[in-house]
Design a protein around this motif. Structure first.
Motif, PDB file in Angstrom:
ATOM      1  N   UNK A 185      29.370  41.910  17.278  1.00 10.23           N
ATOM      2  CA  UNK A 185      27.828  40.982  17.241  1.00 10.23           C
ATOM      3  C   UNK A 185      29.224  39.844  18.005  1.00 10.23           C
ATOM      4  N   UNK A 186      30.187  39.550  17.485  1.00  9.28           N
ATOM      5  CA  UNK A 186      30.264  38.445  17.730  1.00  9.28           C
ATOM      6  C   UNK A 186      31.924  38.901  19.156  1.00  9.28           C
ATOM      7  N   UNK A 187      31.960  40.235  18.587  1.00 10.31           N
ATOM      8  CA  UNK A 187      33.034  40.362  19.295  1.00 10.31           C
ATOM      9  C   UNK A 187      32.525  40.682  20.654  1.00 10.31           C
ATOM     10  N   UNK A 188      31.279  41.178  21.013  1.00  9.06           N
ATOM     11  CA  UNK A 188      30.992  41.080  22.271  1.00  9.06           C
ATOM     12  C   UNK A 188      30.858  39.774  23.206  1.00  9.06           C
ATOM     13  N   UNK A 189      29.755  38.505  21.753  1.00  6.19           N
ATOM     14  CA  UNK A 189      30.228  37.053  22.700  1.00  6.19           C
ATOM     15  C   UNK A 189      31.734  36.084  23.213  1.00  6.19           C
ATOM     16  N   UNK A 190      32.561  36.761  22.537  1.00  8.85           N
ATOM     17  CA  UNK A 190      34.038  36.936  22.485  1.00  8.85           C
ATOM     18  C   UNK A 190      34.144  37.339  23.785  1.00  8.85           C
ATOM     19  N   UNK A 191      34.497  38.335  24.070  1.00  5.43           N
ATOM     20  CA  UNK A 191      34.197  39.412  25.549  1.00  5.43           C
ATOM     21  C   UNK A 191      33.663  38.300  26.439  1.00  5.43           C
ATOM     22  N   UNK A 192      32.113  37.890  26.499  1.00  7.22           N
ATOM     23  CA  UNK A 192      31.704  37.949  28.047  1.00  7.22           C
ATOM     24  C   UNK A 192      31.992  36.406  27.772  1.00  7.22           C
ATOM     25  N   UNK A 193      32.715  35.257  26.127  1.00  6.10           N
ATOM     26  CA  UNK A 193      33.102  34.105  27.202  1.00  6.10           C
ATOM     27  C   UNK A 193      34.193  34.389  27.323  1.00  6.10           C
ATOM     28  N   UNK A 194      35.415  35.527  27.548  1.00  2.00           N
ATOM     29  CA  UNK A 194      37.273  35.323  27.831  1.00  2.00           C
ATOM     30  C   UNK A 194      37.130  35.428  29.322  1.00  2.00           C
ATOM     31  N   UNK A 195      35.547  36.505  30.057  1.00  2.00           N
ATOM     32  CA  UNK A 195      35.163  36.714  30.858  1.00  2.00           C
ATOM     33  C   UNK A 195      34.823  35.101  31.852  1.00  2.00           C
ATOM     34  N   UNK A 196      34.398  34.562  30.757  1.00  5.85           N
ATOM     35  CA  UNK A 196      33.945  33.278  32.179  1.00  5.85           C
ATOM     36  C   UNK A 196      34.674  32.087  31.766  1.00  5.85           C
ATOM     37  N   UNK A 197      35.706  32.387  30.394  1.00  2.00           N
ATOM     38  CA  UNK A 197      37.002  31.503  30.834  1.00  2.00           C
ATOM     39  C   UNK A 197      37.810  31.626  32.053  1.00  2.00           C
ATOM     40  N   UNK A 198      38.113  32.909  32.064  1.00  2.00           N
ATOM     41  CA  UNK A 198      38.735  33.508  33.362  1.00  2.00           C
ATOM     42  C   UNK A 198      38.202  32.909  35.039  1.00  2.00           C
ATOM     43  N   UNK A 199      36.685  33.098  34.918  1.00  2.52           N
ATOM     44  CA  UNK A 199      36.186  32.622  35.964  1.00  2.52           C
ATOM     45  C   UNK A 199      35.733  31.293  36.311  1.00  2.52           C
ATOM     46  N   UNK A 200      35.912  30.336  34.698  1.00  2.00           N
ATOM     47  CA  UNK A 200      36.221  29.124  35.330  1.00  2.00           C
ATOM     48  C   UNK A 200      37.437  28.416  35.551  1.00  2.00           C
ATOM     49  N   UNK A 201      38.070  29.078  34.918  1.00  2.00           N
ATOM     50  CA  UNK A 201      39.973  28.832  35.693  1.00  2.00           C
ATOM     51  C   UNK A 201      40.137  28.920  36.708  1.00  2.00           C
ATOM     52  N   UNK A 202      39.754  30.211  37.745  1.00  2.00           N
ATOM     53  CA  UNK A 202      39.302  29.580  39.064  1.00  2.00           C
ATOM     54  C   UNK A 202      40.854  30.496  39.191  1.00  2.00           C
ATOM     55  N   UNK A 203      40.398  31.452  40.719  1.00  2.00           N
ATOM     56  CA  UNK A 203      42.024  32.643  40.685  1.00  2.00           C
ATOM     57  C   UNK A 203      41.935  32.029  42.019  1.00  2.00           C
ATOM     58  N   UNK A 204      43.311  31.961  42.264  1.00  2.00           N
ATOM     59  CA  UNK A 204      43.575  32.513  44.056  1.00  2.00           C
ATOM     60  C   UNK A 204      43.539  33.808  44.562  1.00  2.00           C
ATOM     61  N   UNK A 205      43.733  34.255  45.945  1.00  2.00           N
ATOM     62  CA  UNK A 205      43.852  35.562  46.358  1.00  2.00           C
ATOM     63  C   UNK A 205      44.856  36.376  45.840  1.00  2.00           C
ATOM     64  N   UNK A 206      44.311  37.463  45.442  1.00  2.00           N
ATOM     65  CA  UNK A 206      46.060  38.039  45.218  1.00  2.00           C
ATOM     66  C   UNK A 206      46.509  38.326  46.294  1.00  2.00           C
ATOM     67  N   UNK A 207      47.937  38.788  46.636  1.00  2.00           N
ATOM     68  CA  UNK A 207      48.419  38.827  47.747  1.00  2.00           C
ATOM     69  C   UNK A 207      48.144  40.367  48.463  1.00  2.00           C
ATOM     70  N   UNK A 208      47.789  40.160  49.907  1.00  2.00           N
ATOM     71  CA  UNK A 208      46.436  41.153  51.095  1.00  2.00           C
ATOM     72  C   UNK A 208      47.772  42.680  50.282  1.00  2.00           C
ATOM     73  N   UNK A 209      49.148  42.104  50.240  1.00  2.00           N
ATOM     74  CA  UNK A 209      49.645  43.693  50.408  1.00  2.00           C
ATOM     75  C   UNK A 209      49.255  44.586  48.684  1.00  2.00           C
ATOM     76  N   UNK A 210      48.494  43.732  48.035  1.00  2.00           N
ATOM     77  CA  UNK A 210      47.994  44.221  46.478  1.00  2.00           C
ATOM     78  C   UNK A 210      47.878  45.591  46.876  1.00  2.00           C
ATOM     79  N   UNK A 211      46.764  45.587  47.466  1.00  2.00           N
ATOM     80  CA  UNK A 211      46.027  46.407  47.995  1.00  2.00           C
ATOM     81  C   UNK A 211      46.170  47.385  49.368  1.00  2.00           C
TER      82      UNK A 211
END
Lengths: 96, 223
Positions: free
Chosen positions: B64-90
């Motif tokens: 139960x706590x593991x699932x909460x930690x996973x969700x928290x990690x994703x929320x942390x990532x979204x909160x930190x914000x990311x810039x676009x990957x370089x266009x040539x990566x895909x």
């Protein structure tokens, strides 16, 4: 020495290698890799010690399954933070 | 001075390693035989595989706590914000696109099997979710799946569904005896319900760890 104990010993070796990398390397990406190697060592110790008498123990196996998924998520968060940090450094004109 | 510090660090790590190895060789046998304890309670667990029984019944708290930690990690990532990957990566790659299209249905099938197999042999929600997330990453690399910046309402609900269902089941156990105490006759059904919702949420969370971030390509190239 039983097979389980051999796994646990290998786990100790990985843990120590990872810890050395975490302290000695300066690059953040290498630190994340070292941290992962350290974690794998801890998992190997848990599973290995759990079955040193020859009978596999489902309790540490379930713990390690939980731990692996958490370490994947922690690594992803660490990588996102590193990217964010690199973006910030580039924005201010400092060396990343 | 720096070399001295490095040398000391190496020596300390070596010392720790030797100490750990020695303590493992000297370790007395475990006072509690957990494999035996698990085996003797298997008939109350609702499933036939010991690891699944430990994961979702005997030690449900951890999961139960593991699932909460996973969700928290994703929320942390979204909160930190990311810039676009370089266009040539895909880049457009016809072979990769064809492979991703062919492999995705198989991945869904394998995930369904793993989820079902978890009740009686190695498998379960986490393995199934990892396979599904792998398929999503492949689709993203092939350019068939867009990335997210901010998850829409439906996606947010699906991301949280696993944790919410698990929490709901855990809390309804309170009325029957205790948190996360399933009645033995219902345990199998409840575990299947939790595992199914966990598979969906975990797959989305794990995929989201890779997919989160703005898309760098112009909109007309997205499928």
């Amino acid at each position: 020495m039983s097979t389980g104990l051999l796994y646990a010993m290998t786990g100790v070796l990985l843990f120590v290698l990872g810890m050395g990398g975490l302290f000695l390397r300066r690059a953040l990406m290498t630190k994340v890799l070292a941290f992962n190697i350290q974690g794998s060592g801890a998992f190997l110790v848990l599973v290995g010690l759990g079955q040193r008498s020859g009978i596999p123990d489902p309790v540490p196996q379930a713990m390690v399954l939980t731990g692996i998924v958490v370490s994947v998520a922690a690594t992803a968060l660490a990588l996102a933070l590193i990217r964010r940090l690199a973006d910030n450094d580039m924005g201010t004109g400092d060396e990343p | 001075m720096n070399a001295l510090l490095r040398g000391c660090t190496v020596l300390a790590c070596l010392g720790l390693g030797l100490g750990l190895a020695w303590s493992m060789l000297e370790l007395p046998p475990a006072p509690i035989q957990m494999p035996g304890l698990v085996a003797s309670h298997m008939d109350q667990s609702g499933v036939d595989h010991p690891v699944t029984a430990v994961l979702l019944n005997f030690r449900g708290y951890d999961t139960l706590l593991e699932v909460a930690v996973l969700l928290l990690a994703l929320l942390g990532m979204l909160a930190a914000g990311t810039t676009p990957l370089h266009a040539s990566s895909f880049k457009e790659a016809p072979m990769l696109t064809a492979l991703a299209r062919a492999l995705t249905p198989i991945a869904v099938l394998v995930a369904g099997y793993l989820l079902w197999a978890g009740a009686f042999k190695p498998g379960g929600a986490f393995q199934a979710a990892a396979v599904l997330a792998g398929a999503a990453v492949l689709l993203r690399i092939a350019g068939l799946l867009p990335s997210w910046t901010t998850p829409a309402d439906g996606l947010r609900l699906a991301l949280a569904a696993g944790l919410l269902v698990f929490l709901g089941v855990a809390a309804s156990g309170l009325a029957l005896g205790g948190l996360l105490a399933y009645p033995p006759e219902w345990a199998g059904t409840l575990i299947l319900l939790i595992e199914t919702s966990l598979t969906v949420s975990l797959a989305l969370i794990l995929a989201g760890l890779f997919l989160a971030g703005p898309d760098s390509r112009p909109p007309e190239e997205q499928s």
